[in-house]
Design an enzyme around this catalytic site. Sequence first.
Site, PDB file in Angstrom:
ATOM      1  N   TYR A 152       0.831  -1.215   0.000  1.00  0.00           N
ATOM      2  CA  TYR A 152       0.000   0.000   0.000  1.00  0.00           C
ATOM      3  C   TYR A 152       0.865   1.264   0.000  1.00  0.00           C
ATOM      4  O   TYR A 152       0.534   2.250  -0.648  1.00  0.00           O
ATOM      5  CB  TYR A 152      -0.981  -0.016   1.191  1.00  0.00           C
ATOM      6  CG  TYR A 152      -2.197  -0.863   0.905  1.00  0.00           C
ATOM      7  CD1 TYR A 152      -2.316  -2.159   1.399  1.00  0.00           C
ATOM      8  CD2 TYR A 152      -3.214  -0.386   0.082  1.00  0.00           C
ATOM      9  CE1 TYR A 152      -3.421  -2.947   1.116  1.00  0.00           C
ATOM     10  CE2 TYR A 152      -4.319  -1.179  -0.229  1.00  0.00           C
ATOM     11  CZ  TYR A 152      -4.409  -2.466   0.291  1.00  0.00           C
ATOM     12  OH  TYR A 152      -5.498  -3.256  -0.028  1.00  0.00           O
ATOM     13  N   GLY A 209     -13.895   1.962 -17.522  1.00  0.00           N
ATOM     14  CA  GLY A 209     -12.633   1.371 -17.046  1.00  0.00           C
ATOM     15  C   GLY A 209     -12.790   0.376 -15.925  1.00  0.00           C
ATOM     16  O   GLY A 209     -11.985   0.334 -14.994  1.00  0.00           O
ATOM     17  N   THR A 210     -13.865  -0.434 -15.996  1.00  0.00           N
ATOM     18  CA  THR A 210     -13.987  -1.494 -14.999  1.00  0.00           C
ATOM     19  C   THR A 210     -14.363  -2.804 -15.661  1.00  0.00           C
ATOM     20  O   THR A 210     -15.126  -2.837 -16.621  1.00  0.00           O
ATOM     21  CB  THR A 210     -15.018  -1.152 -13.906  1.00  0.00           C
ATOM     22  OG1 THR A 210     -15.078  -2.235 -12.963  1.00  0.00           O
ATOM     23  CG2 THR A 210     -16.412  -0.893 -14.468  1.00  0.00           C
ATOM     24  N   ASN A 259     -14.620   1.415 -22.548  1.00  0.00           N
ATOM     25  CA  ASN A 259     -13.598   0.417 -22.225  1.00  0.00           C
ATOM     26  C   ASN A 259     -13.014  -0.074 -23.544  1.00  0.00           C
ATOM     27  O   ASN A 259     -13.766  -0.322 -24.486  1.00  0.00           O
ATOM     28  CB  ASN A 259     -14.271  -0.740 -21.460  1.00  0.00           C
ATOM     29  CG  ASN A 259     -13.276  -1.641 -20.760  1.00  0.00           C
ATOM     30  OD1 ASN A 259     -12.216  -1.960 -21.294  1.00  0.00           O
ATOM     31  ND2 ASN A 259     -13.616  -2.058 -19.543  1.00  0.00           N
ATOM     32  N   CYS A 293      -7.523   2.600  12.881  1.00  0.00           N
ATOM     33  CA  CYS A 293      -6.882   1.976  14.045  1.00  0.00           C
ATOM     34  C   CYS A 293      -7.493   0.592  14.278  1.00  0.00           C
ATOM     35  O   CYS A 293      -8.712   0.425  14.308  1.00  0.00           O
ATOM     36  CB  CYS A 293      -7.097   2.854  15.283  1.00  0.00           C
ATOM     37  SG  CYS A 293      -6.406   2.113  16.789  1.00  0.00           S
ATOM     38  N   HIS A 347     -14.696   1.339  -2.374  1.00  0.00           N
ATOM     39  CA  HIS A 347     -13.661   0.459  -1.810  1.00  0.00           C
ATOM     40  C   HIS A 347     -12.728   1.189  -0.852  1.00  0.00           C
ATOM     41  O   HIS A 347     -11.707   0.637  -0.440  1.00  0.00           O
ATOM     42  CB  HIS A 347     -12.852  -0.198  -2.941  1.00  0.00           C
ATOM     43  CG  HIS A 347     -13.679  -1.165  -3.736  1.00  0.00           C
ATOM     44  ND1 HIS A 347     -13.337  -1.566  -5.006  1.00  0.00           N
ATOM     45  CD2 HIS A 347     -14.853  -1.791  -3.446  1.00  0.00           C
ATOM     46  CE1 HIS A 347     -14.265  -2.415  -5.464  1.00  0.00           C
ATOM     47  NE2 HIS A 347     -15.193  -2.551  -4.540  1.00  0.00           N
ATOM     48  N   CYS A 351      -2.191   5.451  19.726  1.00  0.00           N
ATOM     49  CA  CYS A 351      -2.443   4.587  20.911  1.00  0.00           C
ATOM     50  C   CYS A 351      -1.488   3.405  20.939  1.00  0.00           C
ATOM     51  O   CYS A 351      -1.487   2.621  21.878  1.00  0.00           O
ATOM     52  CB  CYS A 351      -3.901   4.100  20.888  1.00  0.00           C
ATOM     53  SG  CYS A 351      -4.222   2.785  19.680  1.00  0.00           S
ATOM     54  N   GLN A 359     -14.632   2.638  -7.828  1.00  0.00           N
ATOM     55  CA  GLN A 359     -14.018   1.515  -7.114  1.00  0.00           C
ATOM     56  C   GLN A 359     -12.565   1.841  -6.794  1.00  0.00           C
ATOM     57  O   GLN A 359     -11.899   1.086  -6.093  1.00  0.00           O
ATOM     58  CB  GLN A 359     -14.094   0.249  -7.969  1.00  0.00           C
ATOM     59  CG  GLN A 359     -15.520  -0.181  -8.309  1.00  0.00           C
ATOM     60  CD  GLN A 359     -15.534  -1.246  -9.380  1.00  0.00           C
ATOM     61  OE1 GLN A 359     -15.456  -2.467  -9.091  1.00  0.00           O
ATOM     62  NE2 GLN A 359     -15.617  -0.817 -10.628  1.00  0.00           N
ATOM     63  N   ASN A 360     -12.086   2.952  -7.318  1.00  0.00           N
ATOM     64  CA  ASN A 360     -10.675   3.303  -7.164  1.00  0.00           C
ATOM     65  C   ASN A 360     -10.419   3.904  -5.791  1.00  0.00           C
ATOM     66  O   ASN A 360     -11.268   4.604  -5.241  1.00  0.00           O
ATOM     67  CB  ASN A 360     -10.243   4.283  -8.257  1.00  0.00           C
ATOM     68  CG  ASN A 360     -10.412   3.684  -9.644  1.00  0.00           C
ATOM     69  OD1 ASN A 360     -10.501   2.452  -9.786  1.00  0.00           O
ATOM     70  ND2 ASN A 360     -10.513   4.522 -10.655  1.00  0.00           N
TER      71      ASN A 360
HETATM   72  N1  APR Z   1      -9.588   3.345 -20.402  1.00  0.00           N
HETATM   73  C1  APR Z   1     -10.723   2.643 -20.098  1.00  0.00           C
HETATM   74  N2  APR Z   1     -10.708   1.370 -19.640  1.00  0.00           N
HETATM   75  C2  APR Z   1      -9.496   0.783 -19.509  1.00  0.00           C
HETATM   76  C3  APR Z   1      -8.276   1.435 -19.808  1.00  0.00           C
HETATM   77  C4  APR Z   1      -8.367   2.765 -20.278  1.00  0.00           C
HETATM   78  N3  APR Z   1      -7.251   3.461 -20.589  1.00  0.00           N
HETATM   79  N4  APR Z   1      -7.248   0.571 -19.559  1.00  0.00           N
HETATM   80  C5  APR Z   1      -7.813  -0.571 -19.111  1.00  0.00           C
HETATM   81  N5  APR Z   1      -9.154  -0.447 -19.086  1.00  0.00           N
HETATM   82  C6  APR Z   1     -10.151  -1.422 -18.646  1.00  0.00           C
HETATM   83  C7  APR Z   1      -9.769  -2.860 -18.833  1.00  0.00           C
HETATM   84  O1  APR Z   1     -10.164  -3.312 -20.130  1.00  0.00           O
HETATM   85  C8  APR Z   1     -10.590  -3.535 -17.718  1.00  0.00           C
HETATM   86  O2  APR Z   1     -11.890  -3.862 -18.179  1.00  0.00           O
HETATM   87  O3  APR Z   1     -10.266  -1.246 -17.238  1.00  0.00           O
HETATM   88  C9  APR Z   1     -10.695  -2.464 -16.648  1.00  0.00           C
HETATM   89  C10 APR Z   1      -9.825  -2.722 -15.432  1.00  0.00           C
HETATM   90  O4  APR Z   1     -10.337  -3.870 -14.795  1.00  0.00           O
HETATM   91  P1  APR Z   1      -9.740  -4.305 -13.367  1.00  0.00           P
HETATM   92  O5  APR Z   1      -8.266  -4.281 -13.442  1.00  0.00           O
HETATM   93  O6  APR Z   1     -10.438  -5.564 -12.963  1.00  0.00           O
HETATM   94  O7  APR Z   1     -10.154  -3.114 -12.401  1.00  0.00           O
HETATM   95  P2  APR Z   1     -11.551  -2.862 -11.714  1.00  0.00           P
HETATM   96  O8  APR Z   1     -12.685  -3.335 -12.560  1.00  0.00           O
HETATM   97  O9  APR Z   1     -11.578  -1.448 -11.275  1.00  0.00           O
HETATM   98  O10 APR Z   1     -11.449  -3.801 -10.404  1.00  0.00           O
HETATM   99  C11 APR Z   1     -12.439  -3.639  -9.416  1.00  0.00           C
HETATM  100  O11 APR Z   1     -11.311  -5.211  -7.996  1.00  0.00           O
HETATM  101  O12 APR Z   1      -9.406  -6.085  -7.015  1.00  0.00           O
HETATM  102  C12 APR Z   1     -10.459  -5.223  -6.845  1.00  0.00           C
HETATM  103  O13 APR Z   1     -10.414  -3.443  -5.345  1.00  0.00           O
HETATM  104  C13 APR Z   1      -9.994  -3.816  -6.616  1.00  0.00           C
HETATM  105  O14 APR Z   1     -11.233  -1.792  -7.111  1.00  0.00           O
HETATM  106  C14 APR Z   1     -10.721  -2.999  -7.670  1.00  0.00           C
HETATM  107  C15 APR Z   1     -11.856  -3.910  -8.079  1.00  0.00           C
END
Ligand code: APR
Length: 227
Positions: free
Chosen positions: A48, A169-170, A195, A108, A100, A131, A82-83
Amino acid sequence: MITGAGVSAESGIPTFRDKGGWWKHYRPEDLATPDAFARDPHTVWSWYDARRQGVARAEPNAGHRALARAEAAGCRVAIVTQNVDDLHERAGSREIAHVHGSLWQTQCTADGRVVDDRRVPLPEIPPRCACGALVRPHIVWFGERLHEPPLARIAAWLAEPWDVVLVVGTEATFGYIHEWALAAKRRGACLVEVNPRETSLTPACDTRLPGPAAEVLPAVLPGQSTA
Ligand code: APR
């Protein structure tokens, strides 16, 4: 808006399941679970602390900035992210729910108190509370319940009508991401995925904008100055 690691990828922040992502090189069980922390807090905090240093060095990218500009131009932009980075905040977005948690808060382990801690790098690993007890990242680990405050905000947002929900981006790994996207769609929002790749949520989307967030968002969001 629902954002994931992909929206920060162009700021140099690693994703998780993408090529080069964290879970391609490490096991979540070793870094992001209560058992991992109990077993080896030094390794968990080293990870971290490295992530904190990476985010501190990073800058919001054109995708983060486009969202903030749309809000500044008068659009209502609520971001469920989720970031655990603060790049949406640093770009100027104001309505953000971190489902998240945050890299910049610690909790603590003795009394559960949550504080802001932006020291980079951390002076000691693992860090301790005043503490004397260990502190943990105020981040939701695998197997843990989501924090209540962001859930309450999201529930309130979902009670409102939205024109568009952009899912950016997820990988949409978690069911609650699907639930929230579909709940907004049922209330009349157009569901749009941004995406480069298709995901498990793609079939439910009204349309997909294939491409990186830093290119697509400035191209489609209102309020972007041409300069
Ligand atoms: N623009 C848009 N999307 C993108 C880009 C970009 N430049 N680069 C990558 N991606 C997409 C990928 O294709 C993928 O679908 O972003 C996504 C990332 O997926 P993950 O790595 O699984 O991330 P995320 O979905 O945020 O994960 C969710 O999982 O492990 C936990 O806590 C962690 O918050 C995280 C959660």
